[in-house]
Design a protein around this motif. Structure first.
Motif, PDB file in Angstrom:
ATOM      1  N   VAL A 141       0.836  -1.202   0.000  1.00 13.24           N
ATOM      2  CA  VAL A 141       0.000   0.000   0.000  1.00 13.24           C
ATOM      3  C   VAL A 141       0.871   1.252   0.000  1.00 13.24           C
ATOM      4  CG1 VAL A 141      -1.846  -1.166   1.294  1.00 13.24           C
ATOM      5  CG2 VAL A 141      -0.089   0.120   2.524  1.00 13.24           C
ATOM      6  N   ASN A 142       0.211   2.362  -0.251  1.00 11.99           N
ATOM      7  CA  ASN A 142       0.817   3.675  -0.105  1.00 11.99           C
ATOM      8  C   ASN A 142       0.048   4.391   1.008  1.00 11.99           C
ATOM      9  OD1 ASN A 142       0.811   6.756  -0.752  1.00 11.99           O
ATOM     10  ND2 ASN A 142       2.578   5.953  -1.854  1.00 11.99           N
ATOM     11  N   PHE A 143       0.745   4.735   2.084  1.00  7.78           N
ATOM     12  CA  PHE A 143       0.089   5.373   3.218  1.00  7.78           C
ATOM     13  C   PHE A 143      -0.646   6.648   2.809  1.00  7.78           C
ATOM     14  CE2 PHE A 143       2.924   3.384   6.674  1.00  7.78           C
ATOM     15  CZ  PHE A 143       1.906   2.543   7.085  1.00  7.78           C
ATOM     16  N   ASN A 144      -0.059   7.434   1.920  1.00  8.93           N
ATOM     17  CA  ASN A 144      -0.684   8.690   1.517  1.00  8.93           C
ATOM     18  C   ASN A 144      -2.055   8.456   0.892  1.00  8.93           C
ATOM     19  OD1 ASN A 144       1.597   9.940   2.398  1.00  8.93           O
ATOM     20  ND2 ASN A 144       2.295  10.639   0.387  1.00  8.93           N
ATOM     21  N   SER A 145      -2.144   7.487  -0.001  1.00  4.80           N
ATOM     22  CA  SER A 145      -3.425   7.207  -0.661  1.00  4.80           C
ATOM     23  C   SER A 145      -4.481   6.768   0.350  1.00  4.80           C
ATOM     24  CB  SER A 145      -3.240   6.123  -1.727  1.00  4.80           C
ATOM     25  OG  SER A 145      -2.337   6.549  -2.726  1.00  4.80           O
ATOM     26  N   LEU A 146      -4.080   5.902   1.277  1.00  7.20           N
ATOM     27  CA  LEU A 146      -5.029   5.444   2.288  1.00  7.20           C
ATOM     28  C   LEU A 146      -5.500   6.600   3.171  1.00  7.20           C
ATOM     29  CD1 LEU A 146      -3.592   2.029   3.524  1.00  7.20           C
ATOM     30  CD2 LEU A 146      -5.556   2.420   2.066  1.00  7.20           C
ATOM     31  N   LEU A 147      -4.575   7.429   3.601  1.00 11.24           N
ATOM     32  CA  LEU A 147      -4.934   8.523   4.493  1.00 11.24           C
ATOM     33  C   LEU A 147      -5.841   9.540   3.806  1.00 11.24           C
ATOM     34  CD1 LEU A 147      -1.494   9.005   6.252  1.00 11.24           C
ATOM     35  CD2 LEU A 147      -3.632   8.334   7.358  1.00 11.24           C
ATOM     36  N   ARG A 148      -5.574   9.843   2.537  1.00 12.37           N
ATOM     37  CA  ARG A 148      -6.440  10.792   1.831  1.00 12.37           C
ATOM     38  C   ARG A 148      -7.864  10.258   1.698  1.00 12.37           C
ATOM     39  NH1 ARG A 148      -1.687  11.395  -1.719  1.00 12.37           N
ATOM     40  NH2 ARG A 148      -0.653  13.364  -1.204  1.00 12.37           N
ATOM     41  N   SER A 149      -7.987   8.965   1.430  1.00  8.19           N
ATOM     42  CA  SER A 149      -9.328   8.395   1.272  1.00  8.19           C
ATOM     43  C   SER A 149     -10.062   8.297   2.609  1.00  8.19           C
ATOM     44  CB  SER A 149      -9.237   7.008   0.623  1.00  8.19           C
ATOM     45  OG  SER A 149      -8.565   6.088   1.458  1.00  8.19           O
ATOM     46  N   LEU A 150      -9.307   8.122   3.692  1.00 13.42           N
ATOM     47  CA  LEU A 150      -9.913   7.979   5.014  1.00 13.42           C
ATOM     48  C   LEU A 150     -10.203   9.315   5.696  1.00 13.42           C
ATOM     49  CD1 LEU A 150      -7.788   5.085   6.575  1.00 13.42           C
ATOM     50  CD2 LEU A 150     -10.204   5.001   5.983  1.00 13.42           C
ATOM     51  N   ALA A 151      -9.538  10.377   5.281  1.00 12.57           N
ATOM     52  CA  ALA A 151      -9.600  11.646   6.015  1.00 12.57           C
ATOM     53  C   ALA A 151     -11.021  12.137   6.286  1.00 12.57           C
ATOM     54  CB  ALA A 151      -8.790  12.713   5.275  1.00 12.57           C
ATOM     55  N   PRO A 152     -11.947  12.148   5.294  1.00  8.32           N
ATOM     56  CA  PRO A 152     -13.298  12.647   5.584  1.00  8.32           C
ATOM     57  C   PRO A 152     -13.998  11.842   6.675  1.00  8.32           C
ATOM     58  CG  PRO A 152     -12.933  12.511   3.206  1.00  8.32           C
ATOM     59  CD  PRO A 152     -11.792  11.800   3.865  1.00  8.32           C
TER      60      PRO A 152
END
Length: 305
Positions: A22-33
């Motif tokens: 995984v890429n942490f950045n992609s996961l965090l952006r999708s989870l942020a809302p």
């Protein structure tokens, strides 16, 4: 570069405990809302993401569950408000001076830092959540990562997780093992849960897993939103078992004989529900973990018709 593992961690394969690149950045952006909703208006969630971040291997469902728990904990224990800062970065170990711990191998690492400037979150809470993120297991369990890992407490209120970078493409363990009966989505699920925080957490987990989710507080609200819709849910999760719920389940079952049902009511879960096939229903009384809920949903949906 730290060499990737030749095998996946031991143990039975299941969709909720799968190691993935995984890429942490992609996961965090999708989870942020979702994370911001769970944390509430008084908690500020700040993401500081490295622009050139590499990839690593974790269990994404555990990653999401850990961060949701962190935000829910912050809302409960910081009533006056606060801030959670999540950082990502690259870290290269080329010499002993680069080691954050003596047993770190030379190579490239991905770091995830969670900090709380007001120090309102207790160290044990954040430390246990970081364990859950990379161990893919419940708190207190042995830490078993497919290759080397380091966790340490940084100066001040920061907690840092180091995970080796991998040059593999972003391909899930499910892809490596072929199509699994436990692969997720894109089924449509109806969630009936009066607890707003829990409803958001369940919705966030299932949406992240690829399901289409309708989440409401009551069966009456669900009836209103379903009125006139051609598409019908394939699984209903409800946290109560009254007359209105029984009526709704009966109507949905008549429209879709493959309907699955999970009831989290503590007592008398099947009151008023008749002629529903037992293999397609499950009693999952509270409290339960999000991981267990995710597993049981998949088991029901994948049972032969």
């Amino acid at each position: 570069m730290v060499p990737p593992p030749t095998e996946f961690p031991p143990g039975d394969y299941d969709s909720a405990n799968t190691w993935e690149v995984v890429n942490f950045n992609s996961l965090l952006r999708s989870l942020a809302p979702i994370l911001r909703q769970v944390a509430g208006n008084k908690i500020s969630l700040e993401l500081r993401l490295a622009s050139d971040l590499g990839q690593t291997r974790i269990t994404p469902s555990q990653f999401q569950e850990a961060l949701l728990k962190l935000c829910a904990h912050a809302k409960k224990n910081l009533p006056a408000g606060g801030k959670i800062i999540i950082r990502t970065a690259n870290h290269v170990v080329a010499s002993p001076a680069d080691h954050s711990a003596v047993f770190m191998q030379a190579g490239r690492y991905i770091t995830l830092t969670i900090s709380d400037p007001l120090q309102g979150l207790t160290p044990s809470v954040v430390e246990n959540l970081l364990k859950l993120i990379h161990a893919g297991r419940d708190q207190g369990a042995d830490l078993v990562h497919p290759y080397g890992h380091i966790q340490r407490i940084a100066e001040g209120s920061g907690f840092i997780l180091y995970l080796p970078e991998t040059m593999e493409v972003v391909v899930t363990a499910r892809n490596r093992q072929g199509v699994s009966l436990l692969s997720r989505g894109p089924e449509w699920l109806l969630i009936i849960e009066p607890d707003g925080v829990l409803r958001k957490m369940i919705t966030g987990l299932l949406t992240f897993d690829g399901y289409e989710v309708m989440a409401v507080a009551t069966a009456a609200e669900a009836q209103g939103q379903l009125a006139g819709k051609v598409q019908q849910p394939q699984l209903v999760f409800m946290a109560c078992g009254g007359k209105t719920e029984a009526k709704l389940v009966g109507q949905l079952y008549e429209a879709n004989k493959q309907l699955c049902l999970i009831n989290a009511a503590t007592e008398h879960p099947w009151w008023g529900i008749v002629d529903f096939p037992a293999p397609r229903m499950m009693h999952l009384p509270k409290p339960f973990t999000l991981k267990v809920l995710s597993e049981q949903i998949r088991i029901l949906l994948d049972r032969p018709t």
